[in-house]
Design an enzyme around this catalytic site. Structure first.
Site, PDB file in Angstrom:
ATOM      1  N   GLU A 146      29.428 -31.527  18.855  1.00  0.00           N
ATOM      2  CA  GLU A 146      28.866 -30.480  17.969  1.00  0.00           C
ATOM      3  C   GLU A 146      28.816 -29.212  18.430  1.00  0.00           C
ATOM      4  OE1 GLU A 146      24.862 -31.094  15.007  1.00  0.00           O
ATOM      5  OE2 GLU A 146      24.559 -30.897  17.212  1.00  0.00           O
ATOM      6  N   LYS A 154      27.426 -32.819   8.381  1.00  0.00           N
ATOM      7  CA  LYS A 154      26.041 -33.334   8.711  1.00  0.00           C
ATOM      8  C   LYS A 154      25.326 -33.597   7.784  1.00  0.00           C
ATOM      9  CE  LYS A 154      22.669 -32.609  12.442  1.00  0.00           C
ATOM     10  NZ  LYS A 154      22.290 -31.911  13.523  1.00  0.00           N
ATOM     11  N   CYS A 186      24.454 -35.685  16.158  1.00  0.00           N
ATOM     12  CA  CYS A 186      23.482 -35.527  16.887  1.00  0.00           C
ATOM     13  C   CYS A 186      22.231 -36.114  16.456  1.00  0.00           C
ATOM     14  CB  CYS A 186      23.377 -33.882  16.822  1.00  0.00           C
ATOM     15  SG  CYS A 186      21.965 -33.374  18.076  1.00  0.00           S
TER      16      CYS A 186
END
Length: 496
Positions: A259, A319, A370
């Site tokens: 990321e 995301k 994440c």
């Protein structure tokens, strides 16, 4: 009463030892036992602050990775999260008046973790009991009921231990209740070894993992020139390609970057586009690039972008679970007026809408970004969409050398078992890793170093029971805990 507060304080500190990087998993049930002992026989009002003390003792060291953002943020986060423990403590004092109370308290622990994962501001499910059990006798329970069932079994072992101490300490000699309680405390973790696990299906895929490192530290990890981060990851990809040509590494089928491996939008910048494209062409296989891209004039998305060596940028995953105050600012006008640091967020992120099942070479990877790995539903629907293996792209640069990277790796270990999927973690500064479907860390990097490797991982398609039934075990445990609490309160009122 000071003795009870001391027991709660000790319980919180012992519980902290169960979590990475220390990772003494057996301290999980011991910590719960001490906390339960502190609450037994306590009135609700006193229980609230005793529970709060234990929570603070646990959360201050466990969440110390927040300190690079600011000590005030760390204090505020611990202060808010400890309120959930205070509520748990109050409810526990009521159900502890019922028979079989160790079971009801363990159910309430699951309810407390569920609530923390919802509110405030989208929830914060970090530091759940399950996440202290990345590789322990309790881990296999994840395949049956996910993280909630793992938390429940750890809590149940702890409450059974506390019940045993209470009964023996009260002068009761050995009887069937004592024997049954001891047997239960021992049997719970041992039953984990009996949980069936899906077998190997024979198919594998070779995945190249790139960790480029960053020039700065803390909140300013990009340094003075953001392009350095992109160059670092491109250079490591060229180094991987050369290692393949030299016969030092096998040729990968796909490659994964972390990321935020480029904070320069490759759609908008020809420089970034060409740098990425050259690296992808050199390695000769699709690369999952972690990019921050512009959306309109003042928005952005944190994107996992499939870059093909022939056709260039293609499918992507944006995301969905954004980090409050990191990727967007809740109550924006007020927060920006009160805090200069809040301006570091810059462009506000927009959440994606669909799970991250991305076709890459011979497989469909399950892309998770994440923070999302801590949320059960985020990972579950990625698996349901066909993702295998799972790929966790993460940027822990602001928290390098804190306890966040090892805590996040433990989450990947639990997810691997929960869904019968290999998990690849690619991090800018570490820890990048390969976790087998049985939760074992087969390869990992150090932190604050540039590194790369090619790992061969199994491609599993069989579903676990946890994947098939979803959140049902969690809801059942919450309902049991709530019912017991209502029954205990009603009983207390009748007797008053």
């Amino acid at each position: 009463m000071l003795l009870k507060a001391a027991a709660s304080l000790a319980g919180g500190l012992v519980l902290y030892l169960a979590f990475p990087p220390i990772g003494w998993w057996f301290c999980g049930p011991i910590g719960v036992a001490l906390l339960a002992l502190a609450l037994y026989g306590t009135r609700p009002r006193r229980a609230a602050w005793i529970g709060y003390v234990g929570a603070a003792a646990f959360l201050f060291p466990t969440l110390s990775w927040v300190r690079p953002i600011g000590d005030d943020v760390w204090l505020a986060l611990v202060g808010i999260e400890s309120l959930f423990w205070a509520a748990l403590a109050v409810a526990a004092t009521f159900v502890m008046r019922l028979r079989a109370w160790p079971l009801w308290v363990a159910c309430l622990w699951v309810a407390q973790e569920w609530a923390r994962g919802l509110v405030p501001i989208g929830g914060f499910p970090w530091a759940r009991l399950a996440f202290s059990q990345g590789e322990s006798p309790y881990t296999p329970f994840a395949a049956l009921g996910g993280a909630p069932l793992v938390s429940f079994t750890v809590a149940l072992s702890g409450t059974l231990l506390s019940a045993l101490v209470i009964r023996l300490g009260g002068g009761v000699r050995w009887d069937r209740v004592v024997a049954g309680t001891l047997l239960g405390a021992i049997a719970v973790p041992l039953l984990g070894f009996a949980v069936p696990r899906p077998g190997d299906e024979g198919e594998t895929v070779r995945i190249g993992v790139i960790q480029g490192n960053v020039p700065g530290r803390g909140m300013y990890f990009l340094g003075d020139e953001p392009a350095v981060v992109l160059r670092n990851h491109a250079n490591e990809t060229h180094r991987l390609a050369q290692a393949v040509r030299d016969g030092k590494l096998p040729k990968p089928d796909i490659v994964v970057w972390p990321e935020n491996s480029t904070d320069i939008d490759p759609y908008d910048s020809q420089f970034a586009h060409d740098l990425i494209d050259a690296a992808v062409k050199d390695v000769g296989v699709p690369v999952l690039v972690g990019a921050v891209v512009k959306i309109g004039t003042d928005r952005r998305a944190t994107r996992g972008l499939v870059w093909d060596p022939v056709t260039g940028p293609g499918a992507y995953y944006d995301k969905r679970k954004l980090v409050p105050f990191g990727e967007y600012t809740p109550m924006k006008d007020l927060v920006l007026a009160l805090s200069k640091r809040a301006h570091l967020v810059g462009r506000q992120s927009i959440a994606g809408k669909t799970p991250g099942a991305l076709s890459m070479g011979p497989v469909t990877v399950g892309a998770v970004q994440c923070y999302e790995v801590a949320f059960d539903g985020m990972v579950r629907d990625t698996v349901e969409a066909g993702g295998t293996p799972l790929v966790v792209q993460t940027n822990n640069a602001s928290y390098a050398l804190t306890n966040l990277p090892p805590q996040q790796l433990a989450m990947s270990q639990l997810r691997a078992v929960e869904f019968n999927r290999a998990v690849i973690t690619a991090a800018t500064t570490g820890i990048s890793a390969y976790v087998t479907p049985d939760g074992r860390v087969a390869w990992r990097t150090g932190e604050l170093v540039a590194d790369m490797n090619v790992v061969e991982v199994p491609v599993r398609t069989q579903s676990t029971l946890a994947a098939r039934i979803g959140a049902l075990p969690e809801w059942i445990l919450i309902l049991i805990g709530a019912t017991a609490t209502v029954a205990a309160i009603a009983k207390a009122r009748r007797n008053s």
